[in-house]
Design a protein around this motif. Structure first.
Motif, PDB file in Angstrom:
ATOM      1  N   GLN A 101      -7.982 -10.933   9.370  1.00 26.54           N
ATOM      2  CA  GLN A 101      -8.786 -11.361   8.228  1.00 26.54           C
ATOM      3  C   GLN A 101      -9.091 -10.205   7.275  1.00 26.54           C
ATOM      4  OE1 GLN A 101      -9.689 -14.783   8.225  1.00 26.54           O
ATOM      5  NE2 GLN A 101     -10.103 -14.432   6.072  1.00 26.54           N
ATOM      6  N   VAL A 102      -9.399  -9.031   7.840  1.00 24.53           N
ATOM      7  CA  VAL A 102      -9.693  -7.851   7.009  1.00 24.53           C
ATOM      8  C   VAL A 102      -8.480  -7.482   6.166  1.00 24.53           C
ATOM      9  CG1 VAL A 102     -10.155  -5.360   7.091  1.00 24.53           C
ATOM     10  CG2 VAL A 102     -11.512  -6.922   8.490  1.00 24.53           C
ATOM     11  N   ILE A 103      -7.312  -7.481   6.776  1.00 19.41           N
ATOM     12  CA  ILE A 103      -6.091  -7.135   6.033  1.00 19.41           C
ATOM     13  C   ILE A 103      -5.843  -8.161   4.943  1.00 19.41           C
ATOM     14  CG2 ILE A 103      -3.581  -6.880   6.221  1.00 19.41           C
ATOM     15  CD1 ILE A 103      -4.069  -5.787   9.069  1.00 19.41           C
ATOM     16  N   TYR A 104      -6.082  -9.422   5.246  1.00 19.83           N
ATOM     17  CA  TYR A 104      -5.882 -10.478   4.242  1.00 19.83           C
ATOM     18  C   TYR A 104      -6.894 -10.355   3.105  1.00 19.83           C
ATOM     19  CZ  TYR A 104      -5.625 -15.075   2.084  1.00 19.83           C
ATOM     20  OH  TYR A 104      -5.513 -16.092   1.169  1.00 19.83           O
ATOM     21  N   ASP A 105      -8.146 -10.209   3.438  1.00 24.97           N
ATOM     22  CA  ASP A 105      -9.212 -10.208   2.430  1.00 24.97           C
ATOM     23  C   ASP A 105      -9.215  -8.947   1.570  1.00 24.97           C
ATOM     24  OD1 ASP A 105     -10.253 -12.674   3.100  1.00 24.97           O
ATOM     25  OD2 ASP A 105     -11.772 -11.863   4.453  1.00 24.97           O
ATOM     26  N   GLN A 106      -9.051  -7.788   2.200  1.00 28.08           N
ATOM     27  CA  GLN A 106      -9.354  -6.525   1.535  1.00 28.08           C
ATOM     28  C   GLN A 106      -8.144  -5.700   1.112  1.00 28.08           C
ATOM     29  OE1 GLN A 106     -12.279  -4.168   3.705  1.00 28.08           O
ATOM     30  NE2 GLN A 106     -13.189  -6.015   4.599  1.00 28.08           N
ATOM     31  N   PHE A 107      -6.983  -5.937   1.695  1.00 29.71           N
ATOM     32  CA  PHE A 107      -5.885  -4.999   1.465  1.00 29.71           C
ATOM     33  C   PHE A 107      -4.580  -5.682   1.042  1.00 29.71           C
ATOM     34  CE2 PHE A 107      -8.932  -2.834   4.191  1.00 29.71           C
ATOM     35  CZ  PHE A 107      -9.092  -1.628   3.503  1.00 29.71           C
ATOM     36  N   LEU A 132       0.827  -1.198   0.000  1.00 30.91           N
ATOM     37  CA  LEU A 132       0.000   0.000   0.000  1.00 30.91           C
ATOM     38  C   LEU A 132       0.863   1.250   0.000  1.00 30.91           C
ATOM     39  CD1 LEU A 132      -2.575  -0.973   2.786  1.00 30.91           C
ATOM     40  CD2 LEU A 132      -2.683  -1.495   0.340  1.00 30.91           C
ATOM     41  N   THR A 133       0.301   2.358  -0.473  1.00 26.00           N
ATOM     42  CA  THR A 133       0.924   3.656  -0.278  1.00 26.00           C
ATOM     43  C   THR A 133       0.553   4.159   1.115  1.00 26.00           C
ATOM     44  OG1 THR A 133      -0.945   4.963  -1.085  1.00 26.00           O
ATOM     45  CG2 THR A 133       0.621   4.123  -2.743  1.00 26.00           C
ATOM     46  N   TYR A 134       1.241   5.199   1.565  1.00 26.65           N
ATOM     47  CA  TYR A 134       0.952   5.719   2.891  1.00 26.65           C
ATOM     48  C   TYR A 134      -0.435   6.366   2.934  1.00 26.65           C
ATOM     49  CZ  TYR A 134       2.247   7.326   7.573  1.00 26.65           C
ATOM     50  OH  TYR A 134       2.312   7.517   8.931  1.00 26.65           O
ATOM     51  N   ASP A 135      -0.890   6.929   1.846  1.00 25.48           N
ATOM     52  CA  ASP A 135      -2.255   7.468   1.802  1.00 25.48           C
ATOM     53  C   ASP A 135      -3.293   6.355   1.879  1.00 25.48           C
ATOM     54  OD1 ASP A 135      -1.557  10.132   1.717  1.00 25.48           O
ATOM     55  OD2 ASP A 135      -1.611  10.272  -0.470  1.00 25.48           O
ATOM     56  N   GLU A 136      -3.035   5.229   1.219  1.00 21.70           N
ATOM     57  CA  GLU A 136      -3.980   4.109   1.251  1.00 21.70           C
ATOM     58  C   GLU A 136      -4.105   3.500   2.645  1.00 21.70           C
ATOM     59  OE1 GLU A 136      -3.594   2.379  -3.317  1.00 21.70           O
ATOM     60  OE2 GLU A 136      -2.109   1.781  -1.806  1.00 21.70           O
ATOM     61  N   VAL A 137      -3.093   3.729   3.480  1.00 20.12           N
ATOM     62  CA  VAL A 137      -3.124   3.192   4.843  1.00 20.12           C
ATOM     63  C   VAL A 137      -4.307   3.739   5.641  1.00 20.12           C
ATOM     64  CG1 VAL A 137      -1.901   3.337   7.061  1.00 20.12           C
ATOM     65  CG2 VAL A 137      -0.692   2.578   5.013  1.00 20.12           C
ATOM     66  N   TRP A 138      -4.711   4.996   5.370  1.00 14.29           N
ATOM     67  CA  TRP A 138      -5.854   5.559   6.102  1.00 14.29           C
ATOM     68  C   TRP A 138      -7.084   4.655   5.971  1.00 14.29           C
ATOM     69  CZ3 TRP A 138      -5.002   8.906   9.666  1.00 14.29           C
ATOM     70  CH2 TRP A 138      -4.108   9.971   9.517  1.00 14.29           C
ATOM     71  N   ASP A 139      -7.420   4.278   4.733  1.00 13.12           N
ATOM     72  CA  ASP A 139      -8.601   3.439   4.517  1.00 13.12           C
ATOM     73  C   ASP A 139      -8.397   2.057   5.138  1.00 13.12           C
ATOM     74  OD1 ASP A 139     -10.009   5.401   3.168  1.00 13.12           O
ATOM     75  OD2 ASP A 139      -9.310   4.756   1.188  1.00 13.12           O
ATOM     76  N   GLY A 140      -7.179   1.548   5.077  1.00 15.38           N
ATOM     77  CA  GLY A 140      -6.909   0.243   5.670  1.00 15.38           C
ATOM     78  C   GLY A 140      -7.128   0.246   7.168  1.00 15.38           C
ATOM     79  N   ILE A 141      -6.648   1.267   7.847  1.00 15.80           N
ATOM     80  CA  ILE A 141      -6.827   1.348   9.294  1.00 15.80           C
ATOM     81  C   ILE A 141      -8.306   1.540   9.647  1.00 15.80           C
ATOM     82  CG2 ILE A 141      -6.356   2.761  11.334  1.00 15.80           C
ATOM     83  CD1 ILE A 141      -3.549   3.210  10.275  1.00 15.80           C
ATOM     84  N   LYS A 142      -8.992   2.367   8.878  1.00 13.90           N
ATOM     85  CA  LYS A 142     -10.420   2.594   9.158  1.00 13.90           C
ATOM     86  C   LYS A 142     -11.212   1.299   9.064  1.00 13.90           C
ATOM     87  CE  LYS A 142     -10.441   7.444   7.661  1.00 13.90           C
ATOM     88  NZ  LYS A 142     -10.868   8.416   6.634  1.00 13.90           N
ATOM     89  N   ALA A 143     -10.829   0.413   8.155  1.00 13.53           N
ATOM     90  CA  ALA A 143     -11.520  -0.875   8.038  1.00 13.53           C
ATOM     91  C   ALA A 143     -11.039  -1.863   9.095  1.00 13.53           C
ATOM     92  CB  ALA A 143     -11.294  -1.452   6.641  1.00 13.53           C
TER      93      ALA A 143
END
Length: 258
Positions: free
Chosen positions: A233-239, A60-71
């Motif tokens: 699981q969220v990190i595995y499935d979605q990111f 991920l890019t550092y900007d994409e991390v925001w959405d990853g953490i929110k999920a």
């Protein structure tokens, strides 16, 4: 991007508070044999095998991390909020930024330990990036982990002193497993630093973080709970489409580092 195979969350652990090891998980491996190449191995061979499994992740890019953490850090009781790791507070996902009362992206493996900053790779890996209050994040800074200290003002269940930080009891094991994941994932290949935990609390900018003996004790005392398993699981499935093996098999921490 490949479509990830969904892996059922596994854990049926026996743990003894204060012990330094855990009983093996009830299941040998997730149903789709994600860990097949690691089964039966111990020590350095196990670490090498796990590195090969988890290092195929999407970056991920550092900007994409925001959405990853929110999920990944979403409050199950309020999907509009995230849970802050050290404070335990539920806060609006939209209240992210740089103001003192907002939340930002905490690098559990402090980014100065190895000097990788926020570059794609270790600096943007969701498996160790968590939501935290800006002020508490600053209070933790780049301190190593250890027991002791005084309560943190905005996270009174966490403690700190001049050279170490102790997270609240409910996430001690989470912190330990994130640190160990980073050491297995980033081993000096691909142009990344070779991250390794040690038993010190004065690591500075070296690619090390401690205190290993305390982290192993936290891993045993605080086994993975449903929230941590869900996050994996969220990190595995979605990111990123890779897993933290120490959440699925916390007994592997002692096998590699014990």
């Amino acid at each position: 991007m490949r479509t990830p195979r969904r892996i059922p969350v596994i854990l049926a652990l026996g743990a003894v508070v204060g012990a330094t090891c855990l009983a093996p998980a009830a299941a040998a491996a997730p149903a789709d044999d994600y860990y097949q190449a690691a089964l039966g191995k111990t020590g350095a061979e196990l670490k090498t095998a796990l590195h090969g499994i988890i290092s195929t992740n999407t970056k991920l890019t550092y900007d994409e991390v925001w959405d990853g953490i929110k999920a990944a850090d979403e409050d199950p009781a309020d999907p509009a909020n995230v849970i802050l790791i050290y404070s335990g507070r539920s806060q609006a996902k939209t209240a992210n930024g740089g103001d003192p009362d907002q939340w930002n992206r905490e690098h559990v493996w402090a980014k100065s330990h190895g000097d990788f900053g926020t570059a794609t790779g270790p600096g943007t890996d969701l498996h160790h990036l968590r939501a935290e209050d800006v002020s508490v994040n600053a209070e933790r800074g780049n301190k190593d982990f250890d027991d002791g200290g005084s309560p943190v003002a905005e996270a009174p269940d966490s403690r700190t002193d001049e050279d170490s930080f102790e997270p609240r009891d409910a996430v001690k094991g989470d912190v330990a497993r994130m640190v160990l994941y980073m050491a297995v994932r980033y081993d000096g290949t691909e142009g990344y630093p070779d991250l390794e935990p040690n038993d010190s609390v004065d690591n500075g900018s070296a690619p090390n973080i401690g205190r290993l003996s305390v982290l192993l004790a936290w891993n045993a005392q605080d086994p993975p709970d449903a929230a941590e398993q869900h996050r994996n699981q969220v990190i595995y499935d979605q990111f990123q489409h890779n897993r933290n093996p120490f959440i699925d098999h916390p007994e592997w921490a002692a096998s590699i580092y014990g």
